[in-house]
Design a protein around this motif. Structure first.
Motif, short mmCIF file in Angstrom:
data_model
loop_
_atom_site.label_atom_id
_atom_site.label_comp_id
_atom_site.label_asym_id
_atom_site.label_seq_id
_atom_site.Cartn_x
_atom_site.Cartn_y
_atom_site.Cartn_z
N PHE A 1 2.23 72.38 1.40
CA PHE A 1 2.36 71.12 0.67
C PHE A 1 2.44 71.38 -0.84
O PHE A 1 3.31 70.83 -1.53
CB PHE A 1 1.17 70.22 1.00
N ARG A 2 1.54 72.21 -1.34
CA ARG A 2 1.54 72.51 -2.79
C ARG A 2 2.81 73.25 -3.20
O ARG A 2 3.39 72.97 -4.26
CB ARG A 2 0.30 73.34 -3.14
N ARG A 3 3.26 74.16 -2.35
CA ARG A 3 4.47 74.93 -2.66
C ARG A 3 5.70 74.01 -2.70
O ARG A 3 6.50 74.07 -3.64
CB ARG A 3 4.67 76.03 -1.63
N LEU A 4 5.84 73.16 -1.69
CA LEU A 4 7.00 72.26 -1.64
C LEU A 4 6.94 71.20 -2.74
O LEU A 4 7.98 70.78 -3.27
CB LEU A 4 7.07 71.57 -0.26
N LYS A 5 5.74 70.78 -3.09
CA LYS A 5 5.59 69.82 -4.17
C LYS A 5 6.16 70.38 -5.47
O LYS A 5 6.89 69.70 -6.20
CB LYS A 5 4.11 69.47 -4.35
N LYS A 6 5.86 71.65 -5.73
CA LYS A 6 6.36 72.31 -6.92
C LYS A 6 7.88 72.46 -6.87
O LYS A 6 8.59 72.18 -7.86
CB LYS A 6 5.71 73.69 -7.06
N ILE A 7 8.40 72.88 -5.73
CA ILE A 7 9.85 73.07 -5.58
C ILE A 7 10.59 71.76 -5.77
O ILE A 7 11.61 71.68 -6.48
CB ILE A 7 10.17 73.67 -4.20
N LEU A 8 10.07 70.69 -5.13
CA LEU A 8 10.76 69.40 -5.20
C LEU A 8 10.74 68.82 -6.61
O LEU A 8 11.70 68.18 -7.05
CB LEU A 8 10.13 68.42 -4.20
N PHE A 9 9.65 69.03 -7.34
CA PHE A 9 9.60 68.56 -8.72
C PHE A 9 10.58 69.34 -9.60
O PHE A 9 11.22 68.78 -10.49
CB PHE A 9 8.18 68.68 -9.27
N GLU A 10 10.71 70.64 -9.34
CA GLU A 10 11.67 71.46 -10.11
C GLU A 10 13.09 71.01 -9.82
O GLU A 10 13.93 70.92 -10.73
CB GLU A 10 11.49 72.93 -9.74
N GLN A 11 13.38 70.71 -8.55
CA GLN A 11 14.71 70.22 -8.19
C GLN A 11 15.00 68.88 -8.86
O GLN A 11 16.11 68.61 -9.33
CB GLN A 11 14.84 70.09 -6.67
N LYS A 12 13.98 68.05 -8.93
CA LYS A 12 14.14 66.74 -9.56
C LYS A 12 14.43 66.88 -11.05
O LYS A 12 15.29 66.19 -11.61
CB LYS A 12 12.85 65.93 -9.35
N ASP A 13 13.74 67.82 -11.71
CA ASP A 13 13.99 68.08 -13.14
C ASP A 13 15.40 68.60 -13.37
O ASP A 13 16.07 68.24 -14.34
CB ASP A 13 12.97 69.09 -13.68
N GLU A 14 15.86 69.48 -12.45
CA GLU A 14 17.21 70.03 -12.58
C GLU A 14 18.25 68.92 -12.48
O GLU A 14 19.25 68.90 -13.20
CB GLU A 14 17.45 71.08 -11.51
N ILE A 15 18.01 67.98 -11.56
CA ILE A 15 18.95 66.87 -11.39
C ILE A 15 19.00 66.03 -12.66
O ILE A 15 20.07 65.62 -13.14
CB ILE A 15 18.55 66.00 -10.18
N ARG A 16 17.81 65.76 -13.24
CA ARG A 16 17.74 64.98 -14.48
C ARG A 16 18.49 65.68 -15.62
O ARG A 16 19.24 65.05 -16.38
CB ARG A 16 16.29 64.78 -14.89
N MET A 17 18.32 67.00 -15.72
CA MET A 17 18.98 67.76 -16.77
C MET A 17 20.49 67.75 -16.59
O MET A 17 21.26 67.62 -17.54
CB MET A 17 18.45 69.20 -16.79
#
Length: 417
Positions: free
Chosen positions: A395-411
């Motif tokens: 859960f913690r690992r995927l939470k980090k990955i998904l937030f990074e993916q979300k930031d990449e999309i925003r950028m």
């Protein structure tokens, strides 16, 4: 009331039921008494019951608004100190008279009821114990007469479910009952089994099982057969057939005989396992799952898989298909059964790894999220504890990955803008 439609009209039956629900016992007895006086045994028995419930209701006047549990405590306290009871039990003699009239016509329930009042032993009912200690109790207790009534009730072959608590327990469990009387009770049960009576078969089974489950205790009655002989008795087969039929129809049964087969099979009784598997493959349900558990423990995975499929035991099937136990590995079937079992840890794991389904980290994250806050208890198995710990890490690992993916999309969106 037995054969209600032959005792009173439907209209009168409805009136009586309404009066009883409203605790209007005097009115109910007035309606029913003419029929009872014409000699109808069912009505005579019910007159006795109405008078009994009337006495209890009047005695509970001080606790009328209490819950049933609180009323039970009230009667239990009075049974220990009956001198504190100020209730009026003056209808007791009338109640007994009506029971005796019904007994003259061999009414089974009335016979049992009268036997309980003649029994000098402390009653199982706190209410009856209190009445027996009151000044209104005019009967002269006679244990031998009570025993003769119980035997008469059994021989009459009345309502078997009624005898479950009222006759068999009183006769077989009591240390005051002579052995020859207990032998006669068991003979009557054996005779009833030959007529297809499942209740009698259940009683015989319980007698035998009590010795099997508690070998250190002296049995209240000893049926001297071992577990191998048990599997060939007519009463055990009758009970097995009854329980299997109930399971097939999704009807309730205690499944005592089926559970015993499972226990014997776990302890190495091959005949019991064969019987359990045969029943399970026909009707599915718990029987098939219990047989599957035994085969799985023996590492006979092919037979275990067959049983689990017959019993639709989805909690085991997912893991077996994933590991290829008893079959070739099949990730799609494994994923299907994990979903059927609502196994969020394994569903999430397969979404995360793309096993048996399309890889989807967000769905994996959602599955882990459902169990990540679950507490770990001492009674949990090691497998359960490890799954929770693993789910938390994932859960913690995927939470980090998904937030990074979300930031990449925003950028990316910002750069295009």
């Amino acid at each position: 009331m037995e054969k209600k439609s032959k005792v009173v009209s439907k209209r009168l039956r409805k009136q009586l039921d309404e009066l009883e629900r409203g605790k209007r016992y005097d009115e109910a007895t007035q309606l029913l008494e003419p029929i009872a006086r014409r000699g109808n045994a069912d009505a005579q028995y019910e007159m006795g019951e109405l008078l009994y419930h009337k006495m209890v209701h009047e005695a509970e006047a001080v606790v009328r608004n209490y819950s049933n549990f609180e009323k039970a405590i009230f009667w239990s306290d009075l049974s220990r100190k009956p001198e504190l009871c100020k209730a009026d039990f003056s209808d007791f003699s009338k109640m007994i008279d009506w029971y005796e009239k019904a007994v003259e016509q061999k009414h089974a329930k009335a016979i049992v009821e009268l036997a309980e009042w003649y029994t000098p032993i402390v009653s199982r009912s706190s209410v009856k114990h209190v009445i027996k200690q009151s000044s209104f109790f005019t009967l002269k207790c006679d244990f031998n007469y009570a025993l003769s009534l119980y035997i008469e009730a059994l021989e009459s072959g009345g309502d078997d479910s009624f005898f479950d608590v009222c006759v068999i327990e009183n006769l077989l469990h009591s240390p005051h009952v002579p052995q020859k009387v207990k032998d006669k009770v068991v003979d009557i049960l054996q005779a009833r089994v030959k007529k297809g009576c499942c209740h009698a078969a259940d009683h015989l089974f319980r007698i035998w099982e009590s010795k099997y489950r508690s070998p250190q205790r002296k049995p209240y009655y000893d049926i001297q057969i071992d577990e191998h002989e048990l599997l060939h008795t007519d009463w055990f087969w009758l009970l097995l057939d009854h329980e299997a039929e109930c399971e097939k129809k999704n009807e309730y049964s205690a499944r005592n005989a089926l559970r015993l087969l499972s226990d014997l099979a776990k302890n190495g009784n091959q005949e019991a396992l064969d019987m359990l598997r045969g029943i399970g493959m026909k009707i599915g349900g718990s029987s098939a799952c219990w047989a599957g558990d035994v085969y799985y423990e023996r590492k006979e995975y092919k037979k275990a898989l067959e049983c689990y499929l017959a019993g639709e035991y989805v909690y085991k099937l997912g893991g077996m298909y994933e590991r290829g136990e008893g079959t070739t590995p099949d990730m799609e079937k494994a994923f299907y059964y994990y979903k059927q079992a609502n196994d969020n840890y394994n569903i999430g794991r397969m979404y995360e790894q793309g096993l048996g389904t399309k890889k989807d980290l967000r769905k994996a994250f959602e599955c882990y999220h459902k169990i990540v806050d679950r507490e770990i208890y001492e009674h949990d198995s090691e497998e359960e504890k490890n799954e929770i710990l693993s789910a938390r890490c994932s859960f913690r690992r995927l939470k980090k990955i998904l937030f990074e993916q979300k930031d990449e999309i925003r950028m990316t969106v910002a750069a295009k803008g």
